[in-house]
Scaffold this motif. Structure first.
Motif, PDB file in Angstrom:
ATOM      1  N   SER A 103       5.514   0.855   1.334  1.00 34.28           N
ATOM      2  CA  SER A 103       5.767   0.726  -0.133  1.00 34.28           C
ATOM      3  C   SER A 103       6.970  -0.090  -0.480  1.00 34.28           C
ATOM      4  O   SER A 103       7.693  -0.525   0.534  1.00 34.28           O
ATOM      5  CB  SER A 103       5.759   2.190  -0.739  1.00 34.28           C
ATOM      6  OG  SER A 103       6.775   2.711  -0.269  1.00 34.28           O
ATOM      7  N   TRP A 163      -1.044  -2.227  -5.235  1.00 36.15           N
ATOM      8  CA  TRP A 163      -1.768  -1.662  -4.140  1.00 36.15           C
ATOM      9  C   TRP A 163      -2.283  -2.878  -3.454  1.00 36.15           C
ATOM     10  O   TRP A 163      -3.439  -3.284  -3.962  1.00 36.15           O
ATOM     11  CB  TRP A 163      -2.545  -0.623  -4.212  1.00 36.15           C
ATOM     12  CG  TRP A 163      -3.163  -0.058  -2.989  1.00 36.15           C
ATOM     13  CD1 TRP A 163      -3.002  -0.584  -1.757  1.00 36.15           C
ATOM     14  CD2 TRP A 163      -4.105   0.971  -3.137  1.00 36.15           C
ATOM     15  NE1 TRP A 163      -3.788   0.257  -0.951  1.00 36.15           N
ATOM     16  CE2 TRP A 163      -4.517   1.146  -1.764  1.00 36.15           C
ATOM     17  CE3 TRP A 163      -4.920   1.743  -3.745  1.00 36.15           C
ATOM     18  CZ2 TRP A 163      -5.553   1.970  -1.228  1.00 36.15           C
ATOM     19  CZ3 TRP A 163      -5.605   2.811  -3.562  1.00 36.15           C
ATOM     20  CH2 TRP A 163      -5.855   2.682  -2.231  1.00 36.15           C
ATOM     21  N   ASP A 194       5.987   1.932  -5.225  1.00 36.44           N
ATOM     22  CA  ASP A 194       6.266   3.088  -4.753  1.00 36.44           C
ATOM     23  C   ASP A 194       5.334   4.255  -5.688  1.00 36.44           C
ATOM     24  O   ASP A 194       4.987   5.178  -5.362  1.00 36.44           O
ATOM     25  CB  ASP A 194       7.709   3.333  -5.391  1.00 36.44           C
ATOM     26  CG  ASP A 194       8.415   2.605  -4.291  1.00 36.44           C
ATOM     27  OD1 ASP A 194       8.035   2.548  -3.108  1.00 36.44           O
ATOM     28  OD2 ASP A 194       9.664   2.544  -4.609  1.00 36.44           O
ATOM     29  N   ARG A 202       1.953   4.723  -4.571  1.00 39.77           N
ATOM     30  CA  ARG A 202       1.693   5.422  -3.289  1.00 39.77           C
ATOM     31  C   ARG A 202       1.530   6.720  -3.427  1.00 39.77           C
ATOM     32  O   ARG A 202       0.967   7.682  -2.898  1.00 39.77           O
ATOM     33  CB  ARG A 202       2.826   4.933  -2.574  1.00 39.77           C
ATOM     34  CG  ARG A 202       2.874   5.558  -1.097  1.00 39.77           C
ATOM     35  CD  ARG A 202       3.818   5.040   0.150  1.00 39.77           C
ATOM     36  NE  ARG A 202       3.529   5.606   1.425  1.00 39.77           N
ATOM     37  CZ  ARG A 202       4.184   5.255   2.370  1.00 39.77           C
ATOM     38  NH1 ARG A 202       5.012   3.991   2.416  1.00 39.77           N
ATOM     39  NH2 ARG A 202       4.109   5.780   3.548  1.00 39.77           N
TER      40      ARG A 202
END
Length: 118
Positions: free
Chosen positions: A43, A79, A94, A97
């Motif tokens: 991440s 992503w 972040d 995730r």
């Protein structure tokens, strides 16, 4: 030229590390799924860094004559998934995730220590 899958994982891992990917893990999913042998999950704290990590992974693997089969998420950079067949790299912002929590979804897959891989 990359000799084996484990070397491909190492090159991708190092490319992630070069761009300061955070909380990078390697899951050996090969025995529980036919999707791939390894997932690499990392991440970053910004969309720009997510994109930079993805580009670096692609560049470093391409230097070793390994081209991405499929990639998703380049547009939003929240992503990014890079599919190399036996190895799938997941690069998350972040926040994303935490939402998708792939580690929990693939909890039966053993974690791999990069130092023991190659």
């Amino acid at each position: 030229m990359i000799e084996n899958i484990e070397k491909m994982v190492k090159v991708a891992y190092d490319a992630i590390d070069d761009k300061l990917g955070e909380d990078t893990i390697i899951l050996n999913v090969g025995k529980i799924s036919s999707v791939a042998d390894y997932f690499i999950i990392t991440s970053a704290s910004s969309e720009r860094q997510v994109k930079a990590i993805a580009h670096n992974v692609e560049d470093e693997l391409k230097k070793n004559d390994v081209c991405v089969i499929s990639k998703e998420g380049q547009d939003t950079s929240r992503w990014i998934l890079l599919d190399y067949g036996d190895v799938v790299v997941h690069i998350f912002h972040d926040d994303e995730r935490d939402v998708y929590s792939l580690e929990r979804l693939w909890k039966d897959a053993p974690n791999v220590d990069i130092d023991n891989l190659v």
